[in-house]
Write an enzyme that holds these catalytic residues in place. Structure first.
Site, PDB file in Angstrom:
ATOM      1  N   CYS A 237       0.797  -1.231   0.000  1.00 21.73           N
ATOM      2  CA  CYS A 237       0.000   0.000   0.000  1.00 21.73           C
ATOM      3  C   CYS A 237       0.831   1.283   0.000  1.00 21.73           C
ATOM      4  CB  CYS A 237      -0.952  -0.012   1.188  1.00 21.73           C
ATOM      5  SG  CYS A 237      -2.213  -1.284   1.020  1.00 21.73           S
TER       6      CYS A 237
ATOM      7  N   LYS B 179       3.109   2.177  -3.190  1.00 27.43           N
ATOM      8  CA  LYS B 179       2.377   2.425  -4.440  1.00 27.43           C
ATOM      9  C   LYS B 179       1.390   3.586  -4.301  1.00 27.43           C
ATOM     10  CE  LYS B 179      -1.567  -0.791  -4.232  1.00 27.43           C
ATOM     11  NZ  LYS B 179      -2.597   0.197  -3.972  1.00 27.43           N
TER      12      LYS B 179
END
Ligand SMILES: NC(=O)c1ccc[n+]([C@@H]2O[C@H](COP(=O)([O-])OP(=O)(O)OC[C@H]3O[C@@H](n4cnc5c(N)ncnc54)[C@H](O)[C@@H]3O)[C@@H](O)[C@H]2O)c1
Length: 446
Positions: A266, A269
């Site tokens: 998470c 990105k």
């Protein structure tokens, strides 16, 4: 209620299992046949504490099932949750191909009103794209069918996903439809018993809320890592500084642990994707870009310290690594700091003896028969014949090890700790040389 979940990964499977647990009838669909086969055989394809119990008993109760049949999946649920991956594209933007594929499938196969709920983390404006993709398919079938699109970003943490889903801090619902709001209120009613956790807003704000939350958490980590790097140069101890600033309630203790960089599926990105969205809209997101740059550099800090200790020559050295997952209580190795370290060590001619309580299989899957990698069955085995020890993940079982055994097993009595787990004085008592993150001038290596 009848609910379909597309994607049975960390988010989809937890969502499906928890919604089935409170009484909904859930069908989980995935394009990965092997995953669905495993689930149908009672095997959980990921490690997430407590998930196996919930999956097993909801399957037994007949409220949770799995399929690869997209038509069956679309026709099952009034609610269609999208929980597929949104990995980074080459330019850092979120790759929406899986989300779009699901939207198309829904448009191709739906024959009554659907609430399409996007749980994947998606850039602002994706709700409109999903709407358009579904509408195009319905129109190409010569039909007129009603549907609503809702943004319902997920905030669960791997390793604590069940508790996070069952007792969320908030449930964000982005929608412009009263009808969809009512359906979502009913779905989430069991999770709101102590107090209402639902926050309603427009779709774009909901989409941005998820990126803003992750980016702020990542910012806290990168900020602390920057101060840790300064502490090394200034002869200060970042752990004292952490306690000193965390005691201020406006700052708090959460997410200010210095370390060898954040990883996972998470933060890396999402920070990149938000920065990318910003630049698409002509805005230079200077803070986000700095957060990403600091984290990139931080993932190299352990290697630099090890390399410096050996005078830049790592040829033939054996490095024991404790912890491979990007954080404890998960087997997820996406963007894990241990990967950066191992890959750099191999390039420099060193060997790795690694142990992780849960991600050995995942490491095997990623690195296969990589030369210079030995996967060890216990943390003690990883030490045997190793020159030095490095810690990359703060698993509980690494927090109070037998230091005397470490000192006698290693060829050089040196511990490189990427998570600041230990008291330097205790290690000194065992005559272990201790390099951590941001802990005084002797730690500074560049
Ligand atoms: N992992 C987390 O902790 C977390 C937390 C919050 C939000 N998110 C977000 O949730 C989303 C999913 O993340 P994840 O970690 O669960 O991903 P994952 O990679 O674990 O799972 C995604 C699943 O989707 C499946 N899939 C791909 N295309 C499909 C299709 N057309 N139909 C059905 N299934 C399909 C894949 O086979 C895979 O099993 C991402 O956008 C992520 O950013 C993740």
């Amino acid at each position: 209620m009848k609910i379909t979940i597309f994607g049975t990964g960390y988010v989809g499977l937890v969502t499906g299992a928890c919604l089935a647990d409170v009484g909904h009838h859930v069908l989980c669909m995935d394009v990965d046949q092997a995953k669905i086969d495993k689930l149908r055989n009672g095997q959980i394809p990921i490690y997430e504490p407590g998930l196996d119990n919930i999956v097993n008993h909801t399957v037994e109760a007949g409220r949770l099932a799995f399929t690869t049949d997209v038509k069956e999946a679309v026709q099952h649920g009034t609610l269609q949750f999208i929980a597929v991956g949104t990995p980074p594209d080459e330019d850092g933007s979120a790759d929406l191909q899986y989300v779009t594929a699901v939207a198309k499938s829904i448009g191709q196969h739906m024959d009554d009103y659907k609430v399409i709920v996007d749980k994947s983390t998606v850039p602002v404006g994706t709700g409109d794209k999903v709407k358009a993709a579904v509408r195009t398919q319905i129109e190409s079938r010569g039909l007129e069918l009603e549907f609503d699109v809702v943004s319902n970003p997920e905030f669960l943490k791997e390793g604590a996903a069940i508790n996070d889903f069952m007792k969320p801090d908030r449930i964000i619902i982005g929608t412009d439809s009263d009808r969809a709001s009512d359906v979502l209120r009913e779905v989430y009613y069991p999770f709101n018993r102590s107090h209402d956790r639902m926050i309603f807003m427009d779709i774009r704000s909901a989409e941005l809320t998820k990126y803003a939350a992750n980016s702020l958490l990542a910012t806290k980590i990168s900020f602390m890592n920057e101060v840790a790097n300064l502490a090394e140069r200034l002869g200060a101890d970042i752990e004292s500084v952490r306690r000193g600033i965390g005691s201020d309630p406006r700052i708090g203790y959460h997410f200010i642990y210095p370390g060898c960089g954040y990883g996972g599926s998470c933060f890396p990105k999402d920070v990149q994707a938000l920065a990318r969205t910003a630049s698409e809209f002509g805005y230079d997101a200077r803070i986000l870009n700095a957060v990403e740059a600091v984290n990139y550099a931080q993932k190299h800090v352990l290697f630099d310290k090890i390399s410096h200790y050996f005078g830049g020559d790592l040829q033939g050295k054996v490095v024991a690594i404790w912890g491979l997952a990007f954080k404890p209580n998960t087997d997820d190795m996406r963007e894990a700091s241990a990967r950066t370290l191992m890959e750099k060590l191999w390039k420099a001619g060193a060997k790795v003896q690694a142990f992780d309580p849960e991600s050995m299989e995942e490491t095997q899957r990623i690195y296969g028969d990589q030369e210079g990698l030995v996967l060890c069955g216990t943390k003690e085995q990883a030490l045997k014949g190793a020159d030095v020890l490095t810690i990359c993940t703060e698993w509980k079982e690494f927090r109070s090890p037998d230091f005397a055994a470490i000192a006698s097993a290693l060829r050089e009595p040196v511990v490189f700790d990427g998570r600041n787990l230990y008291d330097p004085e205790i290690l000194a008592r065992h005559e272990l040389i201790y390099y951590a993150i941001g802990r005084g001038r002797n730690q500074f290596q560049s």
